[in-house]
Design an enzyme around this catalytic site. Sequence first.
Site, short mmCIF file in Angstrom:
data_model
loop_
_atom_site.label_atom_id
_atom_site.label_comp_id
_atom_site.label_asym_id
_atom_site.label_seq_id
_atom_site.Cartn_x
_atom_site.Cartn_y
_atom_site.Cartn_z
N ASP A 119 0.86 -1.19 0.00
CA ASP A 119 0.00 0.00 0.00
C ASP A 119 0.89 1.24 0.00
O ASP A 119 1.98 1.23 0.58
CB ASP A 119 -0.92 0.01 1.23
CG ASP A 119 -2.16 0.87 1.00
OD1 ASP A 119 -3.26 0.30 0.95
OD2 ASP A 119 -2.01 2.10 0.84
N ILE A 166 -9.78 -6.33 -8.70
CA ILE A 166 -11.00 -5.81 -8.09
C ILE A 166 -11.56 -4.75 -9.03
O ILE A 166 -10.97 -3.68 -9.20
CB ILE A 166 -10.71 -5.18 -6.71
CG1 ILE A 166 -9.92 -6.14 -5.83
CG2 ILE A 166 -12.02 -4.78 -6.04
CD1 ILE A 166 -10.58 -7.47 -5.59
N LYS A 174 -19.30 0.27 -12.06
CA LYS A 174 -19.18 1.55 -12.77
C LYS A 174 -18.42 1.40 -14.08
O LYS A 174 -18.38 2.34 -14.90
CB LYS A 174 -18.50 2.58 -11.88
CG LYS A 174 -19.35 3.00 -10.68
CD LYS A 174 -18.61 3.97 -9.78
CE LYS A 174 -19.50 4.43 -8.63
NZ LYS A 174 -19.95 3.33 -7.76
N VAL A 229 -20.00 -0.65 -1.92
CA VAL A 229 -19.72 -1.39 -0.69
C VAL A 229 -20.11 -0.54 0.50
O VAL A 229 -19.61 0.59 0.66
CB VAL A 229 -18.24 -1.79 -0.61
CG1 VAL A 229 -17.97 -2.55 0.67
CG2 VAL A 229 -17.86 -2.64 -1.81
N SER A 252 -17.51 1.48 3.10
CA SER A 252 -16.13 1.63 2.61
C SER A 252 -15.73 3.09 2.63
O SER A 252 -16.56 4.00 2.66
CB SER A 252 -16.01 1.07 1.19
OG SER A 252 -16.78 1.83 0.29
N GLU A 270 -21.54 11.26 -12.50
CA GLU A 270 -22.37 10.37 -11.69
C GLU A 270 -23.59 9.90 -12.48
O GLU A 270 -24.26 10.69 -13.15
CB GLU A 270 -22.82 11.08 -10.41
CG GLU A 270 -23.53 10.17 -9.44
CD GLU A 270 -23.80 10.87 -8.11
OE1 GLU A 270 -23.71 10.21 -7.07
OE2 GLU A 270 -24.10 12.08 -8.13
#
Length: 620
Positions: A325, A417, A421, A459, A462, A554
């Site tokens: 990360d 993952i 979208k 999710v 999240s 969006e």
Amino acid sequence: MKIFNDMSKTTISRIIAMILLDIMACVVASFVAIFIRFDFSFEAIPERYMLLFEQLLPVNIVVMLVCFFGWKMYKSVWRYASMAELINITFATCSATAVQIIYCYGTNHRMPRSYYPLYWFILFGATCCTRFSYRLLRTINMKRKERSGEIEFHNIMVIGAGEAGDAILKEIETSQHLNMHAKCIIDDAPICHGKLLRGVPIVGGREKILESATKYDIDEIIFAIPTAGVKTRKEILDICKESGCKLRTLPGMYQLLNGEVSTSNLREVAIEDLLGREPIEINTEEVLDFVKNKTIMVTGGGGSIGSELCRQIAEHEPKQLIIVDIYENNAYEIQQELIRKYPELDLKVLIASVRNTNRMEYIFSTYRPDIVYHAAAHKHVPLMEDSPNEAIKNNVFGTYKVAQMADKYGVKKFVLISTDKAVNPTNIMGASKYICEMVITLMNKKSATNFVAVRFGNVLGSNGSVIPLFKKQIEEGGPVTVTHPDIIRYFMTIPEAVSLVLQAGASAKGGEIFVLDMGEPVKILDLAKNLIKLSGYKVDEDIEIVFTGLRPGEKMYEELLMNEEGLKKTSNKMIFIGKPLEFDSEWFEEKLNLLQDAAINENQDIREIVKEIVPTYNFD
């Protein structure tokens, strides 16, 4: 004595005081038993029985203390005394009486036969008084404080008259730290209606919830049916949220099975409790066989999905878990959590950017992972609309570089993952994830590594998702902001999303796009209203909802699969597979080179190039 080891002075003092009270009770019981036997007349007691009383008294005291210690009468916390302690008192006093009888008949120091049951009865009664008097006095004192207004009590309704409900009522009754007053119980079983549980009336079934909430001036409702199914839980909570009361619930059935039912296990009712969909189930044995004794790498391992992946993988005994990360705070948090929970786990936490080719080369060549879960990505839609080149650099080429390293160093499976979208994208984030899926398809064609993608919806909970935002807005007193009254989304919980990812990795053959059947979509406006109600507020009275308009990029609704992809069932009824994406590999690689140059050079027309690669991308 061993009982006094490691005890505080206060505890020892209390035990000594209890012993002195028991000695006094023994003396009183011994004398009063004779006194009653001879018709409450001191003069009527024969002299020989008074002599026997004096001779037996030291023996009775010693025997009583030995029996009381044997039955752990000085180890119980008597402020919480219940049936178990009452049973111990019964056996302890019976044992003391029985030993006394044996001693008297064995040494020919016999007292009148009626003396022995009278002695037991008085000793039992006196012991109960000393043990349970604390609870009685505390109850009386709490009632006094409640009437005088010294303590503000919250009126509680308990849903469920089973074992969990009984345990919650017991803790409310006995704990000195809770200012709760159980006023009524709701249970759907007609046989319970009109009865009392720990003195609290069971007023009826779920149809009585709203009426009883008003009648008893309820402040908080506790859902205490850990075994309830998703449908039943949703139906009851849908009624509860209309009461305007704060809602809390026990997490699940395991709490009851493990005996962990208490107020400390209660949690706020979460929005996922109202989704009304059965949780996804996976083949845990298949996942265990897939992960166990393997070296697993998780990129973006500190994020919402990545960290849950790490938790679930750690449970399945990997040979080594490598967390990659770029954000050290998140990486540190999941590192410390896993170290605490899995001290035997071989864990490596590395700070790195997936965009750094040399760093990825070093990590893959050093640790040689068997399986890679690629969760590292920029995912926030409006932010990526303002920084489209960064979305492409990180999502597309970060994925491409990690995938190339996976191919070069012989990774067995690579799981991307992805997101819903990516379907007919209207924003650069979704379009970049679709290109990532194309990268996976390209790599799967020319590599021995099995490359797959996992696509799911929003999710719950999240980082950057709508639920934490709504909760924060409610805590601040509102308003709660919703972009459009008709906007809808598919939702799943983080553990569900990760379960899908693990299942996909275990069953993938290469080239698939796995998709979760997430049921019916949910209106964001309904989520906002429910969350306000679950927090104990009234919509538009206590907390206002404000519509702000759709944000850049969006959609009004999300799609899980494009029409041309089709669907194929798997052994898991909630998981489907879309056909691999079809495109010319050489053409795609050429477009990737153009896209990379545009991203590096901060080309402001990068969306046009993305549109050439993803024809369904609509950014107008």
